[in-house]
Design a protein around this motif. Structure first.
Motif, PDB file in Angstrom:
ATOM      1  N   GLY A  43      -0.662  -3.882   4.347  1.00 47.25           N
ATOM      2  CA  GLY A  43      -0.122  -4.872   5.272  1.00 47.25           C
ATOM      3  C   GLY A  43       1.238  -5.384   4.809  1.00 47.25           C
ATOM      4  N   LEU A  62     -12.840   1.202   8.189  1.00 47.31           N
ATOM      5  CA  LEU A  62     -11.751   1.985   7.605  1.00 47.31           C
ATOM      6  C   LEU A  62     -11.524   3.324   8.294  1.00 47.31           C
ATOM      7  N   TRP A  90      -3.121   2.541   6.032  1.00 46.96           N
ATOM      8  CA  TRP A  90      -2.757   1.182   6.446  1.00 46.96           C
ATOM      9  C   TRP A  90      -3.656   0.176   5.723  1.00 46.96           C
ATOM     10  N   HIS A  91      -3.363  -0.047   4.473  1.00 48.46           N
ATOM     11  CA  HIS A  91      -4.227  -0.895   3.642  1.00 48.46           C
ATOM     12  C   HIS A  91      -3.524  -2.118   3.075  1.00 48.46           C
ATOM     13  N   ASN A 120       2.597   0.045   2.025  1.00 48.07           N
ATOM     14  CA  ASN A 120       1.834   1.142   2.615  1.00 48.07           C
ATOM     15  C   ASN A 120       2.532   2.479   2.389  1.00 48.07           C
ATOM     16  N   VAL A 136      -7.065  -0.390  10.401  1.00 44.09           N
ATOM     17  CA  VAL A 136      -6.810  -0.383   8.965  1.00 44.09           C
ATOM     18  C   VAL A 136      -7.476   0.850   8.357  1.00 44.09           C
ATOM     19  N   SER A 137      -6.950   1.280   7.214  1.00 46.16           N
ATOM     20  CA  SER A 137      -7.491   2.460   6.552  1.00 46.16           C
ATOM     21  C   SER A 137      -7.179   2.366   5.069  1.00 46.16           C
ATOM     22  N   SER A 138      -7.751   3.271   4.312  1.00 48.56           N
ATOM     23  CA  SER A 138      -7.485   3.348   2.882  1.00 48.56           C
ATOM     24  C   SER A 138      -7.663   4.790   2.451  1.00 48.56           C
ATOM     25  N   HIS A 173      -4.684  -6.213  -4.439  1.00 47.39           N
ATOM     26  CA  HIS A 173      -4.235  -6.632  -3.113  1.00 47.39           C
ATOM     27  C   HIS A 173      -3.713  -8.069  -3.171  1.00 47.39           C
ATOM     28  N   GLU A 214     -10.298   1.084  -1.773  1.00 50.11           N
ATOM     29  CA  GLU A 214     -11.209   0.024  -1.355  1.00 50.11           C
ATOM     30  C   GLU A 214     -12.512   0.154  -2.145  1.00 50.11           C
TER      31      GLU A 214
END
Length: 280
Positions: A95, A63, A92-93, A106, A68-70, A161, A113
């Motif tokens: 998609g 992450l 960017w979690h 996003n 990808v990130s959160s 998600h 997460e």
């Protein structure tokens, strides 16, 4: 699973460094802030809950180093909330994603997460073996409450998600205790008495597949409207079941799923913790 070479303490320090507040740009001209437009609201319209499907060290590496990130990462032992992206920034979690009329979530969401190992995929389906520790869930509830209050996030826009990307994702999975979020007053929950009243009729005769597809779309899911019980529809039904009826989530239409869908998509069928009907 690959173990990160970084010590846990080093990872935590790196994580905290990422969350440092940015200073105003030096080239910004003087601002007069006496006036404020009435037509505005928060960028954050959704809160999306994920499961990492990795341990803490690998989750943090993925992450913070990858594509990808959160916004937040919630560990279990001990329960710790790490901020990885400021809430005014896009992470960017989500998609490719949608819920109702909203797409590309996003840009309009905060991602959380939750550290939890990957499910086991067997010949008979998906088995999510690891429960979420209560202390970790308590931290998630406190975090969701804070985000929702500060941004005015609607209770029905706190989603999984798997809700917003059911063709690709199954997290946070059937072990995630959504009912606890409802009991905490964060999300609406189907009226149990109404579900019990509706179920006998559906035990006598199930609606057509098209009915399930229409009701799922009305709830918010992106689902085919083919009238066929195809693989895509099975995945959407399974995502719905994981959230509201996690004792069985095979994607097959049944009387309880029909009763839940009927109540959830009927005005007044979703209740808040105090028993009042949820009003969007």
């Amino acid at each position: 699973m690959t173990t990160s070479p970084w010590p846990r303490r080093t990872l935590a320090i790196a994580c905290l460094a990422l969350s440092a507040c940015a200073t105003p740009p030096a080239d910004m001209p003087p601002l007069d802030t006496r006036f404020s437009a009435a037509s505005q609201d928060s960028r954050v319209q959704f809160i999306v809950i994920h499961a990492t499907e990795e341990g803490f060290e690998d989750s943090l590496r993925i992450l913070t180093e990858g594509p990808v990130s959160s916004h937040y990462l919630v560990d279990a032992t001990p329960p710790t909330v790490y901020r990885l992206v400021d809430e005014d920034q896009r992470a960017w979690h989500a998609g490719v994603s949608s819920w109702g009329q909203f797409g590309s979530l996003n840009a309009a969401s905060v991602g959380i997460e939750v550290v939890n190992p990957a499910p086991i995929k067997t010949a008979t389906g998906l088995i999510w073996n690891t429960p979420y520790p209560q202390a970790q869930i308590d931290a998630v509830i406190a975090l969701v409450r804070s985000i929702g209050r500060r941004h005015g996030v609607r209770a029905d826009r706190i989603v999984a998600h798997s809700d917003i990307a059911p063709q690709r994702k199954v997290d946070p999975g059937p072990r995630f205790p959504w009912k606890q979020l409802a009991d905490a007053g964060l999300i609406p929950w189907p009226d149990g008495a109404a579900v019990a009243r509706q179920r006998p009729a559906y035990e006598q005769q199930l609606p057509a597949v098209k009915w399930f597809q229409q009701r799922l779309a009305s709830h918010g899911f992106a689902v085919p409207q083919t009238g066929e019980l195809d693989a895509a529809t099975l995945r959407v039904i399974a995502a719905f079941q994981m959230k509201y009826r996690n004792s069985r989530y095979d994607g097959q239409p049944d009387a309880e799923t029909a009763a839940l869908l009927d109540v959830i998509t009927t005005p007044g069928g979703l209740l808040m913790q105090d028993g009042t009907p949820f009003k969007p």
